[in-house]
Design a protein around this motif. Structure first.
Motif: not given
Length: 828
Positions: A655-669
């Motif tokens: 298969f030919e394909y494109s994939k985009v992923q993003a992640l944001y993790t944040q600790p909060w006090n």
């Protein structure tokens, strides 16, 4: 962590005896303990206050013959001392009667009305930013720091213990803590000298380490960095002070009047400055608070001295005592600058007074302040090699010139003692046992066998699974590393394996090349943001116990190669090429799809190229080899952006394909309300692909609580090509349970969680599906929530999970509406 336990057991030297020591308890005439009473050597500034049970310990290097006890509403009492050490004193204070018209007696909670201590506190708040280095545009100062570990509560039983057979020489001399009264023995010392530069205009600060020395052991950077992270720098003027990942309410906090009782105790000259003395103690038990006192100048309203002792009932694990002293010096008759900071923590598995533990002590001294000398902004952004060989091998003359406080003769002896200890066979045995427990690996020369905690597993494809592996390990700063494992499943009677290697080519840019191959059984779709780590393993496919049928497993043969580099601190760019083949691992699970000729295919071959950008601001690491140890895990945000391109016809790609992923993790006090983690993930696949290349919403059929998965979803219950998910977990740290009388003493902690995901699946992808999985995407946002009880036996959390929707029995007859999961962990 490898060297942490090693240095934790480093042993041991001797300390000189102090000249005057007293300990005991203060009570009133009816026998009730008097908390927070003053205990002072007569005609001195050396003193302490009693704890919540009225107990005290006080020592001095100076000889004194009288100790004075006092508290508001009681008459002062002087007690003569006939010997150098006087222990187990019982002091009875008599309530004042003749001066009741002149004295306001405070008991229990102090009224906020007409309280002069609170008027002074208001002035401290208004002037807090006008003191210290923050008052100037730029600043520079010298900083000397001494870190020390001490084994405490030394007694004859410990000395005669078989654990220390052959090492009795370490107990030749001991000393007694001025804070706790416990006998202790130094086991580790580290010294550091640095210059600190700061600019308040551009809000930048930089610390340049110029010298570092530890007690006889090289390459202890991980331990040193770990300890320094435990003892983060702090400002007593802040509303909350963070220690051990807990936010303590500062006695100088704007919310302090709701948390503490304040009493104006005294006024006097401190040096040539007129100051007020205020004592404070908590209004409630079990909260993250202190007790102690501070002196404040009457014109600048700057703190000149402060001591803080964490309350015994504070909900902190493994820490029996926290004690802080800070001293400030006056500059130009108006500005007070910190001169000395002393921090002691008593680590112990039990909080009982007689339990053994380890003191961690940090003494920081400051000198040679300079102000308003600006530097270019590039000065602050330029990286400095934190592991310069010369810095860690300074001469004795260097330390004689720069130490702001001389080592005692016995502290100097620690360096010599540890050289001897390293040669003792018994110590080497203790280290080997501790190393396995701490790292999960058993050392066999320059090869580590393990991890020992992943030897056994179970799943529907393999049945009982046995896994053995290892890695090369010459030091924590190895420029290259090879890892490998072999596994065997008794049900499928197949051998699995994995091997990977990585090599650091350039230390400055951290250019690393890597590659490997793995042939194994895997739970694909266990996470949304995929990893191409060739030795990565999914807990979902190797747990011993699962909920429901854990049969949706694939056989994978994955080969990867690539490189990464770090163009700026904590910003990593990685390019990976991978090739994998996939097929179903069980008869009850299918990944079949229709090819372009309309024929059903059961295997897939797919090469990919992935560009990943990973940014982790404020991440702290130790070591400079191909692998580094993160020492403040969970205390920094994570940003990830990845682009993947699937290749068709190259290397037999399907298969030919494109994939985009993003992640944001944040600790909060969140101040006194605990600590929260949040994660947002989004992704999209732009071309038609079969099940194995889609993004299943990560379910969780184990009995473990796994962050970033959905506890009430089965594997492959939802499948998407476009998704957005949100995860939130908040730990209140016992704030609610501490107000429930029957639960207060258990030190339990409340945890809540919320998880939601939105997804879509295209008609083109549905048309490709020939598997036995019915494609369904959570277009009506799926959500679930949980409530948990943490800190059970200090190591376990139990979560009660509830499915929020998709509960129609006709459409989802097997939907799990409720479930219980748990997780083990060691947290402060």
């Amino acid at each position: 962590m490898k060297n942490f336990l090693f240095s934790f057991f480093l042993l041991f030297s001797a300390i000189v005896f102090s000249q005057t020591k007293v300990s005991g308890v203060v009570k009133d005439a009816s026998g009730v303990s008097v908390a927070y009473a003053n205990v002072i050597f007569k005609d001195s500034n050396e003193g302490t206050i009693t704890n919540e049970e009225g107990r005290f310990y006080l020592e001095s290097d100076v000889s004194y013959d009288t100790v004075v006890f006092s508290f508001i509403g009681f008459g002062s009492k002087e007690v003569a001392l006939n010997k150098r050490a006087t222990y187990e004193m019982e002091i009875i204070l008599e309530e004042e009667t003749g001066t009741l018209d002149e004295v306001v007696i405070y008991t229990g909670k102090i009224s906020k009305k007409n309280n002069p201590a609170l008027d002074i506190l208001e002035k401290i708040w208004r002037n807090r930013r006008d003191n210290g280095v923050k008052k100037f545009d730029q600043y520079k100062y010298d900083k000397y720091e001494k870190l020390e570990f001490d084994l405490n509560t030394i007694d004859s039983a410990l000395i005669k213990s078989s654990v220390f057979k052959g090492m009795e020489f370490i107990f030749e001399q001991t000393d007694t803590s001025k804070v706790t009264g416990n006998t202790y023995l130094p086991i580790f010392i580290n010294e550091a000298y640095s210059k600190v530069y700061g600019d308040n205009i551009i809000n930048e600060e930089k610390e340049v380490l110029e010298g570092n020395k530890n007690s006889g052991f090289d390459n202890n950077n991980t331990l040193i960095a770990f300890i320094k992270d435990l003892y983060n720098d702090y400002d007593v003027y802040d509303n909350y002070l963070k220690f051990f990942d807990k936010a303590f309410t500062s006695p100088l906090s704007r919310t302090g009047k709701d948390v503490y009782n304040y009493v104006l105790l005294d006024s006097a000259y401190r040096g040539n400055k007129w100051c007020y003395n205020i004592i404070y103690y908590p209004r409630r038990k079990n909260e993250l608070t202190f007790k102690g006192d501070f002196w404040v100048n009457d014109s600048t309203w700057a703190i000149t001295e402060i001591n803080m002792q964490a309350t015994k009932s504070a909900n902190v694990n493994w820490v029996r005592e926290i004690y802080i002293e800070q001293e400030f010096d006056v500059l130009n008759d108006s500005t007070f600058l910190i001169k000395k900071d002393y921090f002691l923590s008593d680590f112990s598995f039990r909080k009982k007074e007689g339990a053994r533990g380890v003191y961690g002590k940090r003494t920081t001294l400051y000198d040679n302040f300079e102000f308003d000398k600006p530097k270019e902004k590039s000065f602050y952004s330029k990286q400095v090699d934190p592991y310069d060989y010369a810095v860690y091998n300074r001469s004795d003359d260097f330390w004689k010139e720069r130490r702001m406080e001389e080592l005692s003769k016995d502290e100097v002896g620690v360096y010599k003692m540890l050289d001897t200890l390293k040669t003792v066979p018994r110590f080497k045995t203790l280290y080997n046992v501790g190393s396995v427990l701490a790292t999960g690996y058993y050392e066999a020369g320059n090869f580590d066998i393990g991890p020992v905690f992943s030897v056994f597993g179970f799943n529907e494809a393999e049945g009982l699974r046995i896994r053995l592996g290892g890695r090369t390990y010459f030091s924590q700063n190895d420029p290259w590393r090879v890892e490998a494992f072999g596994a065997y499943g008794f049900r499928d009677e197949r051998f699995k394996y994995g091997v990977s290697a990585k090599w650091l080519l350039d230390r400055n840019s951290r250019l690393i090349i890597f590659g490997g191959n793995r042939k194994d059984v895997e739970q694909t779709g266990a996470s949304l943001t995929n990893s191409t780590d060739v030795l990565g393993r999914s807990l979902a496919s190797s747990s011993l116990i699962t909920v429901g049928a854990n049969d949706r497993l694939s056989r994978i043969n994955l080969t990867t190669a690539g490189f990464e580099f770090e163009p700026s601190k904590n910003f990593i760019t990685r390019l990976t090429g991978s090739y994998r083949t996939l097929e179903s691992a069980t008869d009850t699970f299918s990944i079949d799809y229709f090819d372009e000729n309309g024929e059903i295919q059961s295997t897939i071959s797919q090469p990919e190229i992935t560009l990943g950008l990973n940014y982790t601001p404020n991440r702290k690491t130790s070591g400079y080899g191909v692998e580094r140890t993160v020492i403040n895990g969970g205390n920094f945000p994570t940003f990830y952006l990845g682009y993947t391109y699937g290749l068709k016809d190259m290397l037999g790609g399907d298969f030919e394909y494109s994939k985009v992923q993003a992640l944001y993790t944040q600790p909060w006090n969140i101040g006194g309300f605990g600590r929260m983690y949040t994660t947002v993930e989004v992704g999209k696949i732009f071309d038609p692909v079969p099940l194995s290349l889609l993004s299943p919403i990560p379910g969780n059929q184990t009995l473990f609580s796994i962050y970033n998965s959905f506890s009430q979803l089965d594997f492959y219950e939802f499948v998407s090509d476009t998704y957005a998910s949100f995860h939130m977990q908040h730990d209140f740290g016992g704030r609610i349970f501490s107000r429930v009388p029957l639960l207060r003493k258990l030190n339990l902690r409340e945890v809540i969680g919320f998880r939601a995901v939105y997804g879509q699946i295209s008609d083109e992808n549905i048309a490709l599906n020939a598997s036995n999985i019915v494609y369904r995407a959570p277009e009506d946002i799926y959500y679930e929530y949980s409530v948990g009880i943490g800190n059970i036996f200090k190591i376990f959390r139990l979560d009660f999970n509830f499915r929020g929707n998709y509960l129609n029995e006709a459409e989802n007859p097997d939907a799990r509406k409720f479930g219980v999961t748990g997780v083990f962990g060691f947290e402060f």
